[in-house]
Design a protein around this motif. Structure first.
Motif, PDB file in Angstrom:
ATOM      1  N   ARG A   9       0.840  -1.198   0.000  1.00 13.18           N
ATOM      2  CA  ARG A   9       0.000   0.000   0.000  1.00 13.18           C
ATOM      3  C   ARG A   9       0.879   1.252   0.000  1.00 13.18           C
ATOM      4  N   GLN A  10       0.564   2.158  -0.893  1.00 11.38           N
ATOM      5  CA  GLN A  10       1.339   3.397  -0.984  1.00 11.38           C
ATOM      6  C   GLN A  10       0.865   4.389   0.073  1.00 11.38           C
ATOM      7  N   SER A  11       1.806   4.902   0.838  1.00 14.77           N
ATOM      8  CA  SER A  11       1.480   5.923   1.829  1.00 14.77           C
ATOM      9  C   SER A  11       2.750   6.649   2.229  1.00 14.77           C
ATOM     10  N   LYS A  12       2.662   7.980   2.293  1.00 17.68           N
ATOM     11  CA  LYS A  12       3.832   8.753   2.686  1.00 17.68           C
ATOM     12  C   LYS A  12       4.159   8.592   4.173  1.00 17.68           C
ATOM     13  N   PHE A  13       3.240   7.961   4.919  1.00 13.75           N
ATOM     14  CA  PHE A  13       3.458   7.806   6.366  1.00 13.75           C
ATOM     15  C   PHE A  13       3.868   6.392   6.764  1.00 13.75           C
ATOM     16  N   LYS A 254     -23.172   7.090   9.811  1.00 11.49           N
ATOM     17  CA  LYS A 254     -24.386   6.886   9.018  1.00 11.49           C
ATOM     18  C   LYS A 254     -25.017   5.528   9.315  1.00 11.49           C
ATOM     19  N   ASP A 255     -24.190   4.573   9.749  1.00 15.02           N
ATOM     20  CA  ASP A 255     -24.696   3.234  10.062  1.00 15.02           C
ATOM     21  C   ASP A 255     -23.829   2.623  11.165  1.00 15.02           C
ATOM     22  N   LEU A 256     -24.333   2.664  12.382  1.00 18.49           N
ATOM     23  CA  LEU A 256     -23.573   2.170  13.532  1.00 18.49           C
ATOM     24  C   LEU A 256     -23.870   0.705  13.843  1.00 18.49           C
ATOM     25  N   SER A 257     -24.559   0.017  12.928  1.00 19.01           N
ATOM     26  CA  SER A 257     -24.947  -1.373  13.218  1.00 19.01           C
ATOM     27  C   SER A 257     -23.727  -2.285  13.336  1.00 19.01           C
ATOM     28  N   GLU A 258     -22.705  -2.037  12.517  1.00 12.67           N
ATOM     29  CA  GLU A 258     -21.486  -2.848  12.561  1.00 12.67           C
ATOM     30  C   GLU A 258     -20.282  -1.925  12.393  1.00 12.67           C
ATOM     31  N   PRO A 259     -19.162  -2.222  13.052  1.00  9.07           N
ATOM     32  CA  PRO A 259     -17.968  -1.396  12.857  1.00  9.07           C
ATOM     33  C   PRO A 259     -17.378  -1.592  11.473  1.00  9.07           C
ATOM     34  N   MET A 260     -16.772  -0.553  10.927  1.00 15.00           N
ATOM     35  CA  MET A 260     -16.087  -0.660   9.647  1.00 15.00           C
ATOM     36  C   MET A 260     -14.835  -1.520   9.769  1.00 15.00           C
ATOM     37  N   ALA A 261     -14.189  -1.424  10.919  1.00 13.90           N
ATOM     38  CA  ALA A 261     -12.966  -2.191  11.159  1.00 13.90           C
ATOM     39  C   ALA A 261     -12.770  -2.365  12.653  1.00 13.90           C
ATOM     40  N   ASP A 300      -9.839   5.615   3.193  1.00 13.94           N
ATOM     41  CA  ASP A 300     -11.157   5.271   2.653  1.00 13.94           C
ATOM     42  C   ASP A 300     -11.179   3.875   2.041  1.00 13.94           C
ATOM     43  N   GLU A 301     -10.043   3.204   2.054  1.00 13.99           N
ATOM     44  CA  GLU A 301      -9.952   1.878   1.442  1.00 13.99           C
ATOM     45  C   GLU A 301      -9.907   0.811   2.530  1.00 13.99           C
ATOM     46  N   SER A 302     -10.576  -0.315   2.254  1.00 13.05           N
ATOM     47  CA  SER A 302     -10.528  -1.441   3.184  1.00 13.05           C
ATOM     48  C   SER A 302      -9.066  -1.895   3.349  1.00 13.05           C
ATOM     49  N   PRO A 303      -8.627  -2.212   4.551  1.00 15.82           N
ATOM     50  CA  PRO A 303      -9.387  -2.378   5.794  1.00 15.82           C
ATOM     51  C   PRO A 303      -9.571  -1.094   6.607  1.00 15.82           C
TER      52      PRO A 303
END
Length: 500
Positions: A9-13, A254-261, A300-303
């Motif tokens: 994954r590309q990231s400057k950090f 917008k949707d707290l039913s399940e965590p994104m990660a 904004d990308e999984s995970p």
């Protein structure tokens, strides 16, 4: 048999590294508080570092200039006006000389620290806020509105104050059935997120006193949790699993039913304190008793929650302070700085992105929140919202001079101890609400000199740096003006709709 090459994954950090400062740059002989309250015990801004310390017969915290190092004399003056231990402290984002403190004595006090630090013990607060019936453990300044301060206590109450007048403007008494663990404003200060002993995450409109969203059992464990709002409206929480493993989770409001990660880390007992940097979208996690600081990047990308690395040392931390972006050293590509509290020492730790060039790295330093508030207290109370006004860090940040700032800000409007006279509010802007935003003055690079003192002709790099700095300054002015225009248009629309 075919092999797929792993995609990195590309990231400057990705290569951010942490480094502790040398011993001679630490602050020694600081008697860090042993209070059991799970707060950072430390607050830092570009001028001062404040540390809650042990104090007999009351509560106190130490305030020293940020460039101070070496041994602190035991007779050094402290802020010592509370009648019981201090539990939380936070610097005002709009005035580096103003700090709020919460205490077991059920009060919140706001203090004015003179330039250069204290020369005598400070016992008289600029403002004392009394509205809680039990100890107060949380203070949180509004990110964009001047003089708005939120407090939360063990009476399960949240109070919103106008510090300029000392008035309690909102009191939220029905939102939480149990002890509040953490409170965080969103980017423009229109909502707050909280986590409570009942394990629920709530998103609340503090002006209406209504719970907008709620998620039961964010983490299954019984230990305390923390929550922070991210720039895009998502919420990051830390807590414990049913098996007492420490967790970090990311939620979409917008949707707290399940965590994104969700990521599980270890079985340590320390409550993970999240520090969020909106400029880099990075989150740093460190807990009391830990020897590590973990850092993640939110994308904004999984995970969505990407673990970057961890800083590890031999000694555990008693607490930690996170320096606001205006104070970092841009010339060394420093993107964050922690102040780690040992038992009797404060140790700075720099987070740096390795770069070969000595030029200002614009991609590491997007425009950041300035000290200038977007709204007055009365404008926010009336229902207005505004994003933070931004400044460029090109050329290094320079705060407006006190002489210039005194023309737009006065002193606290609070009753004096021995008379009923009042003074103007802490940092309250004295101009009308249609004032134009200040243009941020960006320091120009100094002209290099030869050994004999004669000025050296400017190189192409120097000229380029000056042009970039000027462009950044102009962009900051244009952005501030556009934000002001947008605010006035919304205000005009409300007037036309008959809302005002």
């Amino acid at each position: 048999m075919s092999f797929r090459r792993g995609v990195v994954r590309q990231s400057k950090f990705r290569h951010v590294f942490a480094q502790a400062w040398k011993a001679e740059h630490c602050i020694d002989d600081v008697r860090v508080s042993r209070v059991t309250w799970d707060s950072p015990l430390c607050a830092v801004n570009p001028k001062f570092i404040a540390v809650i310390i042990e104090a007999g017969g009351g509560g106190a915290f130490l305030v020293v200039p940020l460039n101070k190092s070496g041994r602190i004399d035991q007779s050094s003056p402290t802020v010592c006006g509370h009648a019981a231990p201090v539990l939380d402290i936070q610097w005002c984002p709009h005035d580096d000389n103003i700090i709020a403190s919460a205490s077991e004595d059920c009060t919140v006090k706001v203090w004015h620290i003179p330039d250069g630090g204290l020369t005598a013990p400070l016992t008289d607060a600029a403002v004392t806020l009394e509205g809680h019936s039990k100890r107060v453990g949380i203070v949180a300044w509004h990110p964009t509105a001047l003089n708005i301060l939120l407090t939360a206590g063990c009476d399960n109450l949240m109070c919103v104050w106008d510090v300029g007048t000392g008035e309690l403007v909102y009191q939220l008494s029905d939102s939480h059935p149990d002890m509040i663990y953490s409170v965080c404003w969103n980017k423009d200060g229109s909502a707050i997120c909280t986590v409570c002993k009942d394990k629920a995450l709530r998103v609340i409109d503090p002006r209406r006193g209504t719970v907008l969203k709620v998620r039961e059992k964010v983490h299954d464990g019984t230990r305390p949790m923390r929550a922070v709002f991210l720039t895009d409206g998502k919420i990051l929480t830390t807590g414990f699993s049913r098996m007492s493993e420490r967790q970090v989770a990311l939620w979409d409001t917008k949707d707290l039913s399940e965590p994104m990660a969700v990521q599980e880390m270890d079985t340590s007992n320390g409550v993970l304190q999240p520090y969020y940097d909106p400029d880099t979208n990075m989150v740093y996690l460190c807990g009391k008793g830990d020897c590590t600081i973990r850092y993640f990047e939110v994308t904004d990308e999984s995970p969505y929650l990407h673990f970057l690395s961890l800083y590890s040392s031999k000694e555990p931390q008693r607490g930690s302070g996170f320096l606001s972006k205006r104070g970092v050293d841009v010339n060394k590509c420093e993107i964050a700085r922690f102040y780690k509290l040992h038992e009797r020492k404060v140790e700075p730790i720099s987070m740096t992105v390795p770069r070969k060039s000595d030029l200002f790295q614009g991609d590491l330093y997007p425009d950041t929140a300035s000290m200038e508030p977007s709204l007055l207290a009365e404008e926010w109370i009336a229902g207005q919202d505004a994003s933070p006004l931004l400044i460029s860090l090109s050329g290094g940040y320079s705060a407006p001079t006190s002489k210039h700032r005194d023309t737009i800000r006065g002193k606290p409007r609070v009753a004096s101890q021995d008379s009923g006279a009042t003074q103007p509010p802490v940092g309250v802007t004295t101009t009308t609400s249609t004032r134009e935003p200040e243009a941020e003055v960006v320091p120009q690079p100094k002209v290099a000199k030869e050994v004999d003192g004669t000025e050296r002709p400017k190189r192409e790099d120097d000229v380029l740096n000056e042009l970039l700095a000027e462009m950044k300054a102009l962009r900051a002015v244009v952005l501030a003006q556009s934000q002001r225009i947008e605010l006035l248009e919304r205000q005009l629309a409300r007037i036309e709709d008959g809302d005002v």
